[in-house]
Design an enzyme around this catalytic site. Structure first.
Site, PDB file in Angstrom:
ATOM      1  N   SER A  27      -8.709   1.940  14.460  1.00 24.28           N
ATOM      2  CA  SER A  27      -8.338   1.374  15.767  1.00 24.28           C
ATOM      3  C   SER A  27      -8.952   2.246  16.846  1.00 24.28           C
ATOM      4  CB  SER A  27      -6.812   1.384  15.920  1.00 24.28           C
ATOM      5  OG  SER A  27      -6.464   1.102  17.264  1.00 24.28           O
ATOM      6  N   VAL A  34       0.820  -1.226   0.000  1.00 28.69           N
ATOM      7  CA  VAL A  34       0.000   0.000   0.000  1.00 28.69           C
ATOM      8  C   VAL A  34       0.850   1.272   0.000  1.00 28.69           C
ATOM      9  CG1 VAL A  34      -1.980  -1.110   1.126  1.00 28.69           C
ATOM     10  CG2 VAL A  34      -0.289   0.112   2.533  1.00 28.69           C
ATOM     11  N   LYS A  64      -4.501   6.525  12.595  1.00 21.38           N
ATOM     12  CA  LYS A  64      -5.830   5.907  12.626  1.00 21.38           C
ATOM     13  C   LYS A  64      -6.918   6.962  12.868  1.00 21.38           C
ATOM     14  CE  LYS A  64      -4.680   1.469  12.120  1.00 21.38           C
ATOM     15  NZ  LYS A  64      -5.105   0.670  10.951  1.00 21.38           N
ATOM     16  N   TYR A  72       0.852   6.055  15.455  1.00 14.63           N
ATOM     17  CA  TYR A  72      -0.169   5.121  14.947  1.00 14.63           C
ATOM     18  C   TYR A  72      -1.568   5.667  15.249  1.00 14.63           C
ATOM     19  CZ  TYR A  72      -2.803   0.628  15.001  1.00 14.63           C
ATOM     20  OH  TYR A  72      -3.705  -0.390  14.811  1.00 14.63           O
ATOM     21  N   ALA A  73      -1.773   6.176  16.477  1.00 16.10           N
ATOM     22  CA  ALA A  73      -3.086   6.728  16.839  1.00 16.10           C
ATOM     23  C   ALA A  73      -3.416   7.930  15.957  1.00 16.10           C
ATOM     24  CB  ALA A  73      -3.097   7.126  18.317  1.00 16.10           C
ATOM     25  N   ALA A  74      -2.397   8.753  15.660  1.00 18.09           N
ATOM     26  CA  ALA A  74      -2.615   9.907  14.771  1.00 18.09           C
ATOM     27  C   ALA A  74      -3.044   9.429  13.385  1.00 18.09           C
ATOM     28  CB  ALA A  74      -1.347  10.744  14.682  1.00 18.09           C
TER      29      ALA A  74
END
Ligand SMILES: NC(=O)c1ccc[n+]([C@@H]2O[C@H](COP(=O)([O-])OP(=O)(O)OC[C@H]3O[C@@H](n4cnc5c(N)ncnc54)[C@H](O)[C@@H]3O)[C@@H](O)[C@H]2O)c1
Length: 249
Positions: free
Chosen positions: A137, A59, A154, A150-152
């Site tokens: 998530s 991707v 998602k 990762y949270a940013a």
């Protein structure tokens, strides 16, 4: 004719359960992943060349995305359902991240899904039918220690899904996010196995789940299969957590 779905990360823990659920619902499914050998094995075990197809996909590469979408459409027909499930993370305090790590996380978890969505959405709008489901998530809804980048990504994906939902709302195309909580897959097992800190974080998350256990890929897949179905045509711009009650919003 049955619907055609493309599942990125389809060879992974949650992705393979989603593929199986979509096949069970009668869809023809292109299984797309970095691990092309696993995709081909899965495709052969779940159906024949008319119903399931393994496709190599990275991707993070525009060339690979174009080639994978072309291969899927050539093999199975126009894509009606896109599930962006490919993802990756590694637990790291934000202050210990560097440019390369942040770029990699954002590329796999945010830019990648946007790229794949861009490659299929136009056709869906033209044909006036589509289901786009982002596997985000709970980290993107409520934050998560050692997962800030990762949270940013998602959280960005959730906002993207809502915005696209508005743009294409009158075209028969829906756009939603599904947020797994901690789910037993190679991804989370790798985090727990990495070091003592990872083990503590994963154990702590599991203890915080009101239902008293971690999720399984088979817990997540039915929610995705429902949002992918014709029956879910009036649901768009939504974010659905499948996390045993870990987040309630
Ligand atoms: N497991 C969890 O606790 C959890 C929680 C919340 C969200 N998620 C999300 O669920 C999704 C699936 O995760 P999983 O736990 O099944 O992980 P997994 O590691 O089992 O599967 C991820 C899959 O994505 C593929 N992939 C990675 N980078 C790729 C790339 N550049 N191009 C194409 N494919 C690529 C991998 O090869 C793998 O098959 C991810 O988006 C993840 O962020 C997982």
């Amino acid at each position: 004719m049955s619907r055609v779905a493309l599942v990125t990360g389809g060879a992974g823990g949650i992705g393979s359960a989603i593929v199986e659920a979509l096949v069970r619902s009668g869809m023809r499914v292109a299984i797309a992943d970095l691990d092309s050998a696993a995709c081909v094995r899965m495709a052969e075990s779940l159906g024949d060349a008319r119903t399931t197809l393994g496709v190599e996909l990275d991707v993070t590469s525009p060339v690979s995305v174009t080639a994978a979408v072309r291969a899927a459409e050539h093999g199975l027909g126009s894509i009606d359902v896109l599930v962006n499930c490919a993802g990756w993370d590694e637990l790291r305090p934000f202050l210990e991240t560097d440019e390369a790590f942040r770029a990699r996380i954002l590329e796999i978890n945010l830019a990648g899904p946007l790229r794949v969505t861009h490659a299929v959405l136009g056709g869906m709008v033209e044909r006036r039918f589509g289901r786009v489901i982002q596997i985000a998530s709970d980290a993107g809804r409520v934050g998560s220690s050692l997962e800030s980048v990762y949270a940013a990504a998602k959280g960005g994906l959730i906002a993207f899904a809502k915005s696209v939902a508005r743009e294409v709302a009158r075209s028969g195309v829906t756009s939603n996010s599904v947020c797994p909580g901690p789910t037993q897959t190679p991804l989370i097992e790798g985090m727990a196995a990495a070091d003592e800190r990872g083990r503590k974080i994963v154990d702590g998350l599991a203890r915080a789940i009101p239902m008293g256990r971690m999720g399984l890929p088979a817990d997540v897949a039915p929610a995705v299969a429902f949002l992918a179905s014709d029956a879910a045509g009036f649901i768009t711009g939504q974010t659905l957590s499948v996390s045993g009650g870990l987040t309630m919003a």
